[in-house]
Design a protein around this motif. Structure first.
Motif, mmCIF file in Angstrom:
data_model
loop_
_atom_site.group_PDB
_atom_site.id
_atom_site.type_symbol
_atom_site.label_atom_id
_atom_site.label_comp_id
_atom_site.label_asym_id
_atom_site.label_seq_id
_atom_site.Cartn_x
_atom_site.Cartn_y
_atom_site.Cartn_z
ATOM 1 N N LYS A 36 11.046 6.668 -6.516
ATOM 2 C CA LYS A 36 11.089 6.663 -7.970
ATOM 3 C C LYS A 36 11.102 8.077 -8.510
ATOM 4 O O LYS A 36 11.851 8.409 -9.434
ATOM 5 C CB LYS A 36 9.889 5.876 -8.507
ATOM 6 C CG LYS A 36 9.874 5.751 -10.014
ATOM 7 C CD LYS A 36 8.690 4.895 -10.453
ATOM 8 C CE LYS A 36 8.673 4.771 -11.975
ATOM 9 N NZ LYS A 36 7.507 3.949 -12.429
ATOM 10 N N GLN A 37 10.265 8.928 -7.922
ATOM 11 C CA GLN A 37 10.255 10.314 -8.374
ATOM 12 C C GLN A 37 11.601 11.017 -8.073
ATOM 13 O O GLN A 37 12.132 11.732 -8.907
ATOM 14 C CB GLN A 37 9.104 11.062 -7.696
ATOM 15 C CG GLN A 37 7.722 10.659 -8.177
ATOM 16 C CD GLN A 37 6.632 11.503 -7.558
ATOM 17 O OE1 GLN A 37 6.896 12.326 -6.692
ATOM 18 N NE2 GLN A 37 5.378 11.307 -8.017
ATOM 19 N N MET A 38 12.132 10.772 -6.864
ATOM 20 C CA MET A 38 13.412 11.389 -6.518
ATOM 21 C C MET A 38 14.541 10.866 -7.394
ATOM 22 O O MET A 38 15.464 11.618 -7.762
ATOM 23 C CB MET A 38 13.727 11.124 -5.030
ATOM 24 C CG MET A 38 12.783 11.828 -4.064
ATOM 25 S SD MET A 38 12.763 13.633 -4.292
ATOM 26 C CE MET A 38 14.463 14.017 -3.950
ATOM 27 N N HIS A 39 14.468 9.581 -7.758
ATOM 28 C CA HIS A 39 15.472 9.020 -8.655
ATOM 29 C C HIS A 39 15.394 9.702 -10.013
ATOM 30 O O HIS A 39 16.428 9.990 -10.641
ATOM 31 C CB HIS A 39 15.259 7.506 -8.783
ATOM 32 C CG HIS A 39 16.264 6.841 -9.680
ATOM 33 N ND1 HIS A 39 17.592 6.695 -9.342
ATOM 34 C CD2 HIS A 39 16.126 6.302 -10.937
ATOM 35 C CE1 HIS A 39 18.232 6.092 -10.323
ATOM 36 N NE2 HIS A 39 17.356 5.832 -11.309
ATOM 37 N N GLY A 40 14.188 9.979 -10.442
ATOM 38 C CA GLY A 40 14.039 10.689 -11.709
ATOM 39 C C GLY A 40 14.636 12.086 -11.626
ATOM 40 O O GLY A 40 15.330 12.538 -12.552
ATOM 41 N N TYR A 41 14.327 12.759 -10.528
ATOM 42 C CA TYR A 41 14.928 14.082 -10.342
ATOM 43 C C TYR A 41 16.465 14.017 -10.325
ATOM 44 O O TYR A 41 17.157 14.845 -10.916
ATOM 45 C CB TYR A 41 14.435 14.693 -9.031
ATOM 46 C CG TYR A 41 12.969 15.049 -9.027
ATOM 47 C CD1 TYR A 41 12.343 15.496 -10.189
ATOM 48 C CD2 TYR A 41 12.206 14.957 -7.858
ATOM 49 C CE1 TYR A 41 10.988 15.828 -10.172
ATOM 50 C CE2 TYR A 41 10.867 15.286 -7.840
ATOM 51 C CZ TYR A 41 10.252 15.717 -9.014
ATOM 52 O OH TYR A 41 8.922 16.038 -9.010
ATOM 53 N N LEU A 42 17.016 12.976 -9.641
ATOM 54 C CA LEU A 42 18.467 12.837 -9.545
ATOM 55 C C LEU A 42 19.089 12.584 -10.907
ATOM 56 O O LEU A 42 20.105 13.209 -11.265
ATOM 57 C CB LEU A 42 18.803 11.702 -8.564
ATOM 58 C CG LEU A 42 20.300 11.404 -8.384
ATOM 59 C CD1 LEU A 42 21.015 12.618 -7.818
ATOM 60 C CD2 LEU A 42 20.493 10.184 -7.472
ATOM 61 N N MET A 43 18.511 11.665 -11.671
ATOM 62 C CA MET A 43 19.079 11.373 -12.990
ATOM 63 C C MET A 43 18.994 12.588 -13.899
ATOM 64 O O MET A 43 19.912 12.849 -14.702
ATOM 65 C CB MET A 43 18.322 10.177 -13.607
ATOM 66 C CG MET A 43 18.542 8.864 -12.866
ATOM 67 S SD MET A 43 20.298 8.433 -12.692
ATOM 68 C CE MET A 43 20.739 8.232 -14.421
ATOM 69 N N GLN A 44 17.906 13.320 -13.765
ATOM 70 C CA GLN A 44 17.785 14.531 -14.570
ATOM 71 C C GLN A 44 18.896 15.532 -14.217
ATOM 72 O O GLN A 44 19.525 16.126 -15.101
ATOM 73 C CB GLN A 44 16.405 15.157 -14.331
ATOM 74 C CG GLN A 44 16.175 16.426 -15.133
ATOM 75 C CD GLN A 44 14.802 17.023 -14.865
ATOM 76 O OE1 GLN A 44 14.021 16.471 -14.106
ATOM 77 N NE2 GLN A 44 14.514 18.149 -15.497
ATOM 78 N N SER A 45 19.152 15.658 -12.927
ATOM 79 C CA SER A 45 20.220 16.569 -12.515
ATOM 80 C C SER A 45 21.590 16.085 -12.979
ATOM 81 O O SER A 45 22.444 16.858 -13.427
ATOM 82 C CB SER A 45 20.211 16.720 -10.979
ATOM 83 O OG SER A 45 18.976 17.245 -10.530
ATOM 84 N N ILE A 46 21.805 14.739 -12.887
ATOM 85 C CA ILE A 46 23.107 14.191 -13.299
ATOM 86 C C ILE A 46 23.336 14.401 -14.776
ATOM 87 O O ILE A 46 24.418 14.836 -15.209
ATOM 88 C CB ILE A 46 23.193 12.703 -12.909
ATOM 89 C CG1 ILE A 46 23.278 12.574 -11.391
ATOM 90 C CG2 ILE A 46 24.396 12.040 -13.576
ATOM 91 C CD1 ILE A 46 23.221 11.131 -10.903
ATOM 92 N N TRP A 47 22.355 14.104 -15.589
ATOM 93 C CA TRP A 47 22.533 14.283 -17.033
ATOM 94 C C TRP A 47 22.724 15.753 -17.395
ATOM 95 O O TRP A 47 23.533 16.086 -18.265
ATOM 96 C CB TRP A 47 21.320 13.697 -17.786
ATOM 97 C CG TRP A 47 21.386 12.204 -17.923
ATOM 98 C CD1 TRP A 47 20.621 11.290 -17.291
ATOM 99 C CD2 TRP A 47 22.293 11.494 -18.760
ATOM 100 N NE1 TRP A 47 20.972 10.004 -17.653
ATOM 101 C CE2 TRP A 47 22.012 10.118 -18.588
ATOM 102 C CE3 TRP A 47 23.293 11.856 -19.650
ATOM 103 C CZ2 TRP A 47 22.702 9.115 -19.249
ATOM 104 C CZ3 TRP A 47 23.989 10.846 -20.310
ATOM 105 C CH2 TRP A 47 23.708 9.507 -20.106
ATOM 106 N N THR A 48 21.973 16.578 -16.694
ATOM 107 C CA THR A 48 22.162 18.012 -16.951
ATOM 108 C C THR A 48 23.592 18.436 -16.591
ATOM 109 O O THR A 48 24.246 19.180 -17.334
ATOM 110 C CB THR A 48 21.151 18.828 -16.128
ATOM 111 O OG1 THR A 48 19.817 18.408 -16.479
ATOM 112 C CG2 THR A 48 21.312 20.308 -16.403
ATOM 113 N N GLY A 49 24.107 17.913 -15.457
ATOM 114 C CA GLY A 49 25.477 18.247 -15.051
ATOM 115 C C GLY A 49 26.511 17.708 -16.012
ATOM 116 O O GLY A 49 27.507 18.386 -16.325
#
Length: 594
Positions: free
Chosen positions: A206-219
């Motif tokens: 769950k934490q890694m998914h949050g990190y991933l979505m944050q990176s995707i939206w930032t990208g």
């Protein structure tokens, strides 16, 4: 000549076909790849950070336990005696509180200690549970064997070797986990226990998914902003291309008169490209103008060249015909010269023979002259003797009469010699005439040579007869000497006869001398004629060589004339082709508007 293409009406290009869109799309693709790569790198870094965080938590859990090795040793003993010792024995309770405190963390699901010795349970490697957080005691009691899954077993073996081990994601009967284990050793390095923490993978995911979505939206946000910025920049950069496109379209249709557009003051590549293209159109317009003028000049020059080639062709044909006739005449002249050379060679041989015969006749004449001189001397001696014996001469009158008759015969011989001398002189004259006429065939020299030979023979015979007569005169003289005393009158008469004979011998000697001189002249003339004939023969041979060389040169010139005629014909065809090409070039140039 290929005509310039006439494309359709392409004054405007759709956005999706424009360079702006292509550059934007290419840049956006590269930007997307970059964003994906950065997102992947960021996600990987978060995974590394998560692993580091789990490792740090294990170290935090491990550090207090190392300070409580005595309590752990006490717990190992007490729990084997009583599985409920974690509730009553203070040392065990102290360690149990550490288990519960660590497991209260958000990430840590379970905290536990294993006995250090491996055992076997149901044929599988196993460890005895030492302590764990309290909620695990429902399923697993202290001092009971626990069979770890392969991932956890490998991590434990790593911890036994290196002091620390961590698993990947694995599943067991209680859930999905990521575990970090460490080896607790005393001061002597003895393995006291294994300590481990279980992390719930669902929480980590769950934490890694949050990190991933944050990176995707930032990208995505960066991608949108970047694409908008890139599109705007590309449009600004491609603004000079539009007038350049119109200029190129006009130039592609042959209109070069629009090159007077103002030059761009920008210093980038597109501005330089536009300026250079405008310079190229200007130079091309000048080039087309020069090509048009040159095409006209080439057309005029080709017409002049065609006329000159036709005139040269006619002249060359005339020269070729004349050289052919000259070659035929040269061959005839060469044949005549060779025949003349043969005739002169034969004539030279004849003249040489005449010269040899004249030389022989001269030798014979000189011999006769010598003999005549000897006879004259002897007559002088006889005359002296007769004078001294005048008294006895009278007795030899009859003999002197005989001598008179013999002297008359000598006179006849002298006349014969004179006649022969005249004929020899005449023949010498004829030989001179024949020498002049020797240019024909030289046959007359053979005849003259024969006549001279005959005269020489006659001269020889006459000389011999004279010698015989002289001998007879001598014998008669001797008889007269014997009868000298018979009568002085006869001696005086004989003296008169001898005197007359002496005069005759002198005349004969003079005549023979003339013959000798004339024969010497004939011999000299013959030798001179022989030398001259050899020179004439050498000249004729040289003329024959020159005539042969002239014939060969004439044939070579005739062949060259034929080749030149073929070359002129080729030049005429080339000039015609050049004229056609210049016409096509003028037509092509006329399609451009300058």
């Amino acid at each position: 000549m290929p005509q310039p293409q006439k494309p359709g009406n392409t004054s405007s290009v759709s956005y999706f076909r424009s360079i702006v869109f292509k550059i934007s799309a290419l840049t956006a693709t590269c930007y997307i790849i970059l964003c994906v790569l950065l997102t992947f790198i960021s996600y990987t870094q978060h995974q590394g950070q998560m692993t580091d965080e789990l490792t740090a938590m294990e170290e935090i859990f491990h550090a207090p336990l190392v300070q409580k090795i005595a309590s752990i040793e006490k717990s190992k003993v007490e729990l084997k005696k009583n599985q409920e010792a974690y509730k009553t024995v203070p040392e065990v309770i102290e360690v149990q509180q550490d288990m519960d405190r660590v497991s209260a963390s958000e990430l840590v699901e379970n905290a536990y200690l294993f006995y250090p010795d491996w055992i076997t349970s149901d044929g599988e490697p196993a460890l005895l549970n030492l302590l764990s957080n309290s909620n695990l005691y429902v399923d697993e009691k202290p001092a009971e064997p626990y069979v770890p899954v392969k991932e956890l077993r490998d991590a434990l073996e790593d911890a036994e070797k290196t002091g620390f081990g961590i698993t990947g994601v694995y599943k067991d009967s209680l859930g999905t986990w990521v575990s970090a284990v460490s080896a607790i050793r005393d001061k002597d390095g003895k393995l006291v226990a294994f300590a481990g923490l279980d992390y719930d993978y669902s929480i980590l995911q769950k934490q890694m998914h949050g990190y991933l979505m944050q990176s995707i939206w930032t990208g995505l946000i960066a991608l949108a902003v970047g694409m908008a910025f890139i599109s705007t920049v590309v449009r600004l950069l491609m603004r000079p291309v539009r007038p350049l496109l119109k200029l190129m379209q006009a130039a592609s249709q042959g209109d070069l008169s629009v090159a007077d557009m103002p030059y761009s003051r920008r210093k980038d590549e597109l501005a330089l490209l536009g300026n250079h293209f405008k310079e190229m159109i200007t130079n091309l317009r000048s080039l087309v103008q020069h090509i048009g003028q040159a095409a006209q000049q080439v057309s005029s020059a080709s017409e002049t060249l065609i006329a000159g080639a036709q005139s040269s062709s006619a002249s060359t044909e005339t020269v070729s015909g004349m050289m052919g006739r000259l070659a035929t005449q040269s061959e005839q002249q060469l044949q005549g010269t060779q025949e003349s050379s043969l005739a002169m060679n034969e004539m030279a041989v004849g003249i040489q023979r005449v010269a040899e015969s004249a030389g022989q006749a001269t030798d014979l004449s000189e011999h006769a002259h010598v003999r005549t001189e000897e006879g004259n001397e002897r007559m002088q001696s006889n005359l002296k003797q007769i004078t001294e014996a005048l008294g006895s001469v009278q007795q030899a009158v009859s003999a002197l009469h005989s001598l008179k008759q013999l002297s008359e015969e000598i006179g006849d011989i002298t006349v014969l010699i004179s006649t022969v001398t005249k004929q020899t002189n005449l023949l010498a004259l004829n030989a001179s005439i024949e020498a002049v006429r020797a240019g024909e065939h030289g046959k007359g020299f053979v005849v003259v040579s024969g006549e001279i030979r005959k005269l020489a023979d006659q001269s020889k015979q006459a000389t011999e007869r004279i010698a015989d007569l002289v001998e007879r005169v001598q014998s008669e003289t001797e008889a007269a000497v014997v009868a000298m005393d018979r009568g002085l009158a006869e001696v005086e008469a004989m003296q008169a006869v001898v005197e007359q004979t002496d005069g005759t011998f002198k005349a004969l000697a003079a005549t023979v001398q003339q013959v000798v001189d004339q024969m010497a002249e004939v011999s000299a003339v013959s030798e001179q004629m022989s030398a001259s004939s050899e020179e004439v023969l050498a000249g004729i041979v040289e003329m024959a060589d020159l005539t042969r060389m002239t014939t060969e040169l004439t044939q070579t010139v005739a062949t060259a004339s034929e080749r030149q005629l073929a070359t002129i014909a080729q030049v005429s065809r080339t000039a015609s082709g050049l004229s056609s090409m210049s016409t096509e070039l003028q037509e092509a140039v006329s399609r451009f508007k300058v």
